[in-house]
Design a protein around this motif. Structure first.
Motif, PDB file in Angstrom:
ATOM      1  N   GLU A  24      26.453  19.770  33.405  1.00 61.08           N
ATOM      2  CA  GLU A  24      25.603  19.406  34.541  1.00 61.08           C
ATOM      3  C   GLU A  24      24.141  19.719  34.241  1.00 61.08           C
ATOM      4  OE1 GLU A  24      27.206  21.308  37.984  1.00 61.08           O
ATOM      5  OE2 GLU A  24      28.708  19.723  38.286  1.00 61.08           O
ATOM      6  N   TYR A  34      27.582  10.542  35.824  1.00 68.24           N
ATOM      7  CA  TYR A  34      27.942  11.069  37.140  1.00 68.24           C
ATOM      8  C   TYR A  34      27.727  10.001  38.200  1.00 68.24           C
ATOM      9  CZ  TYR A  34      28.089  15.834  35.252  1.00 68.24           C
ATOM     10  OH  TYR A  34      28.412  16.951  34.537  1.00 68.24           O
ATOM     11  N   SER A  35      28.461  10.109  39.307  1.00 68.37           N
ATOM     12  CA  SER A  35      28.253   9.178  40.405  1.00 68.37           C
ATOM     13  C   SER A  35      26.869   9.405  41.009  1.00 68.37           C
ATOM     14  CB  SER A  35      29.322   9.379  41.483  1.00 68.37           C
ATOM     15  OG  SER A  35      29.104  10.613  42.159  1.00 68.37           O
ATOM     16  N   ARG A  83      19.995  20.496  43.726  1.00 69.39           N
ATOM     17  CA  ARG A  83      20.378  21.913  43.640  1.00 69.39           C
ATOM     18  C   ARG A  83      19.634  22.612  42.507  1.00 69.39           C
ATOM     19  NH1 ARG A  83      25.610  21.340  43.110  1.00 69.39           N
ATOM     20  NH2 ARG A  83      25.757  21.725  40.881  1.00 69.39           N
ATOM     21  N   ARG A  96      22.986  15.334  44.465  1.00 69.20           N
ATOM     22  CA  ARG A  96      23.223  16.718  44.869  1.00 69.20           C
ATOM     23  C   ARG A  96      22.954  17.681  43.717  1.00 69.20           C
ATOM     24  NH1 ARG A  96      27.791  14.279  47.295  1.00 69.20           N
ATOM     25  NH2 ARG A  96      29.097  15.011  45.553  1.00 69.20           N
ATOM     26  N   LEU A  97      23.399  17.291  42.538  1.00 68.04           N
ATOM     27  CA  LEU A  97      23.241  18.130  41.357  1.00 68.04           C
ATOM     28  C   LEU A  97      21.769  18.368  41.033  1.00 68.04           C
ATOM     29  CD1 LEU A  97      24.546  19.423  38.806  1.00 68.04           C
ATOM     30  CD2 LEU A  97      24.432  17.174  37.742  1.00 68.04           C
ATOM     31  N   SER A 148      22.708   7.255  36.997  1.00 73.97           N
ATOM     32  CA  SER A 148      24.149   7.455  36.952  1.00 73.97           C
ATOM     33  C   SER A 148      24.739   6.897  35.661  1.00 73.97           C
ATOM     34  CB  SER A 148      24.804   6.777  38.164  1.00 73.97           C
ATOM     35  OG  SER A 148      26.206   6.887  38.103  1.00 73.97           O
ATOM     36  N   GLN A 151      25.916   9.775  44.061  1.00 70.48           N
ATOM     37  CA  GLN A 151      25.909  10.799  45.104  1.00 70.48           C
ATOM     38  C   GLN A 151      25.976  12.204  44.506  1.00 70.48           C
ATOM     39  OE1 GLN A 151      28.000   8.171  44.973  1.00 70.48           O
ATOM     40  NE2 GLN A 151      27.037   6.881  46.569  1.00 70.48           N
ATOM     41  N   HIS A 152      26.861  12.385  43.531  1.00 71.07           N
ATOM     42  CA  HIS A 152      26.975  13.700  42.904  1.00 71.07           C
ATOM     43  C   HIS A 152      25.701  14.041  42.122  1.00 71.07           C
ATOM     44  CE1 HIS A 152      28.879  17.193  41.121  1.00 71.07           C
ATOM     45  NE2 HIS A 152      28.515  16.774  39.920  1.00 71.07           N
TER      46      HIS A 152
END
Length: 350
Positions: A79, A109-110, A120, A116-117, A104, A112-113
């Motif tokens: 990540e 990764y998608s 964060r 968020r990643l 993406s 949406q993920h």
């Protein structure tokens, strides 16, 4: 230089710099605390004699060490690699902001993920990060005394309107006032006696724009040569009293005191991090850089600290060197030491 050829001394320098490029290449074992960390761990730097280096997490655990909860060296860093890949892609993209779908496909990764990643890790969405990067470039050009229009286009904006859209919600003087030394801005000021010495306080109608020690109005004139400078004022008196009370007791909260500061996007992020440090605690430049969203920008964090125009309210005195040395201070080590003493003088411990 390959990772295998690194000496322990070179690894130690990497740990001191908290260089994320070497995460996953070796492990730092701290035998005084019984934990192992990534080279970039933001925790306080341990003493050199307590450190041993290991090739991987399994070797460190075999030596009886447990993973650090702060940097999680036992977790996969896929990540983190994705976040760095996004940053590289955004920096290369220029004016065009990559879509989440584009990013993406790059990272796997998608959308949406990925959103968020990235948020964060940096506190911003990829699109907000791209806008902040453009704004950072524009402010650097403005600081070089280019015209506003030239600076906007040099930073990668397709039109001035986009730059001014990015300005919405940001504190501080307008871009033109930034370039023109405060032109069109009214600044009220006073020099007051405090237990730390004479203190200059100045404010626009938006908030405090200067707080310094052992300076007079001539310093303010140099910084804002085209502003209208007015000494004192009834509306200014209440704000001044709040500022003086905070300087005399830096443990009291001062989030309610408005500021009018201007810097690059990264500098302003560093200043927000500084304001979030609790009284009685300190942070290193590396920790400031990491919390501001760019762990590699340790020197830039130091520069942001040095460019702080509002002492105490943006508490740059709470920044220390790696290893705990208090380091320097624009207004002298005695004032820094006294401010820290009044706050409890604490640091975060080992």
């Amino acid at each position: 230089m390959t990772t295998r050829s690194l000496s322990d001394e070179e690894r130690w320098h990497i740990v001191q710099d908290k260089d994320r490029r070497f995460d996953g290449h070796f492990i730092t074992g701290v035998h005084s605390t019984g934990i192992y960390c990534r080279p970039s761990c933001p925790a306080r730097l341990p003493k050199r004699e307590n450190v041993r280096f290991y090739a991987c997490a399994a070797d460190a655990e075999a030596a009886g060490l447990r993973p650090c909860k702060r940097c999680a060296p036992d977790r996969q860093s896929n990540e983190e690699a994705a976040v760095l890949a996004i940053i590289d892609e955004v920096r290369r993209a220029g004016e065009t902001i990559p879509t989440l779908d584009d990013l993406s496909r790059i990272t796997g990764y998608s959308p949406q993920h990925l959103q968020r990643l990235f948020k964060r890790a940096t506190g911003l969405s990829p699109a907000a990060y791209a806008r902040a990067l453009r704004h950072d470039r524009a402010q650097a050009a403005l600081s070089a005394n280019e015209s506003v229009t030239e600076a906007i286009y040099a930073a990668g904006y397709g039109a001035p309107s986009r730059f001014y859209d990015d300005q919405k919600g940001r504190t501080g003087m307008t871009p033109s006032a930034w370039v023109k030394g405060g032109e069109g801005v009214v600044i009220h000021w006073a020099v007051v006696a405090t237990s730390l010495g004479d203190m200059l306080v100045a404010a626009t109608d938006k908030g405090v724009c200067r707080l310094s020690f052992a300076e007079g109005p001539e310093a303010l004139q140099r910084r804002f040569p085209k502003a209208e400078l007015n000494e004192g004022g009834a509306a200014f008196a209440g704000l001044l009293a709040e500022v003086v009370a905070t300087v005399e007791d830096p443990t009291r909260g001062h989030d309610h005191i408005p500021l009018d500061v201007k810097g690059t996007a990264f500098q302003e992020a560093c200043w927000r991090v500084l304001r979030a440090i609790p009284a009685g605690e300190t942070r290193t430049y590396a920790e400031i850089a990491a919390a501001a969203g760019n762990p590699r920008a340790v020197r830039a964090a130091g520069s942001a600290n040095a460019r702080n125009n509002v002492a105490v309210l943006i508490p740059c005195h709470r920044v220390v060197r790696t290893g705990g040395d208090p380091g320097g201070y624009a207004y002298g080590s005695a004032i820094k030491a006294e401010l820290l003493r009044r706050e409890g003088g604490g640091d975060k411990g080992e």
